[in-house]
Design a protein around this motif. Structure first.
Motif, PDB file in Angstrom:
ATOM      1  N   ASP A  10     -84.470  23.416  39.067  1.00 26.50           N
ATOM      2  CA  ASP A  10     -83.720  24.142  38.893  1.00 26.50           C
ATOM      3  C   ASP A  10     -82.181  24.030  37.929  1.00 26.50           C
ATOM      4  N   LEU A  11     -82.265  22.695  37.561  1.00 26.13           N
ATOM      5  CA  LEU A  11     -81.077  22.593  36.535  1.00 26.13           C
ATOM      6  C   LEU A  11     -81.302  22.845  35.094  1.00 26.13           C
ATOM      7  N   ALA A  12     -83.053  22.299  34.808  1.00 25.64           N
ATOM      8  CA  ALA A  12     -83.150  22.754  33.249  1.00 25.64           C
ATOM      9  C   ALA A  12     -83.827  24.558  33.712  1.00 25.64           C
ATOM     10  N   SER A  13     -83.552  25.054  34.672  1.00 18.56           N
ATOM     11  CA  SER A  13     -83.563  26.289  34.266  1.00 18.56           C
ATOM     12  C   SER A  13     -82.440  27.260  34.175  1.00 18.56           C
ATOM     13  N   VAL A  14     -81.829  26.647  34.937  1.00 19.84           N
ATOM     14  CA  VAL A  14     -80.162  26.993  34.525  1.00 19.84           C
ATOM     15  C   VAL A  14     -79.837  26.546  33.009  1.00 19.84           C
ATOM     16  N   GLY A  15     -79.666  25.814  32.675  1.00 24.44           N
ATOM     17  CA  GLY A  15     -79.213  25.081  31.901  1.00 24.44           C
ATOM     18  C   GLY A  15     -80.463  25.938  30.533  1.00 24.44           C
TER      19      GLY A  15
END
Length: 155
Positions: A10-15
């Motif tokens: 999720d963090l990678a997607s937001v990033g």
């Protein structure tokens, strides 16, 4: 363990989303500024000392060359932003940005004003420091290209 991976994903997607928006915004904004006279003047030392741009500068003049660069940057930024609708076009825009940033990074070598006079080749002036940030934007363009290509393949 699954929760840890999901939150990292999720963090990678937001990033990636933030990176794409920031990259597109930077390129679009800088492209729009190419139509301002002060930006034409700011770009003069870069384009006149570049073996790639100097012939275009002589042929088109400073203002027309900057406008051509601006239109190109606006097109590239728009393509990068188009990922939700057209991931393949977005990948093309990202690869265009890669070419753009490799070109601007060449100014570190071709522009004498990019280095602090009398301080050696590694001592960058404010202009050189401004150009050096394109290494980060180059990395962003490579990541958005990969992200767009993944999205295009999954369609």
């Amino acid at each position: 363990m699954g929760t840890r991976h999901a939150s990292a994903d999720d963090l990678a997607s937001v990033g990636f989303s933030v990176l794409r928006c920031a990259l597109a915004t930077n390129i679009l904004w800088i492209g729009a500024l190419k139509f301002k006279q002060y930006e034409v003047e700011n770009d003069e030392p870069l384009v006149t000392s570049s073996p790639l741009f100097a012939p275009f500068r002589r042929k088109l003049g400073a203002q027309k060359l900057n406008r051509l660069i601006g239109v190109t940057e606006i097109a590239v930024g728009s393509l990068i932003a188009a990922k939700p609708l057209a991931p393949t076009a977005s990948a093309i825009g990202s690869f265009g940005a890669v070419g753009m940033f490799l070109t601007t990074l060449s100014f570190l070598v071709t522009t004498p004003q990019a280095r602090q006079e009398g301080q050696g080749i590694l001592s960058l002036s404010l202009l050189g420091q401004f150009v050096l940030k394109d290494t980060v934007l180059l990395g962003a363009a490579l990541l958005t290209a990969a992200d767009s290509l993944r999205a295009a393949r999954s369609r």
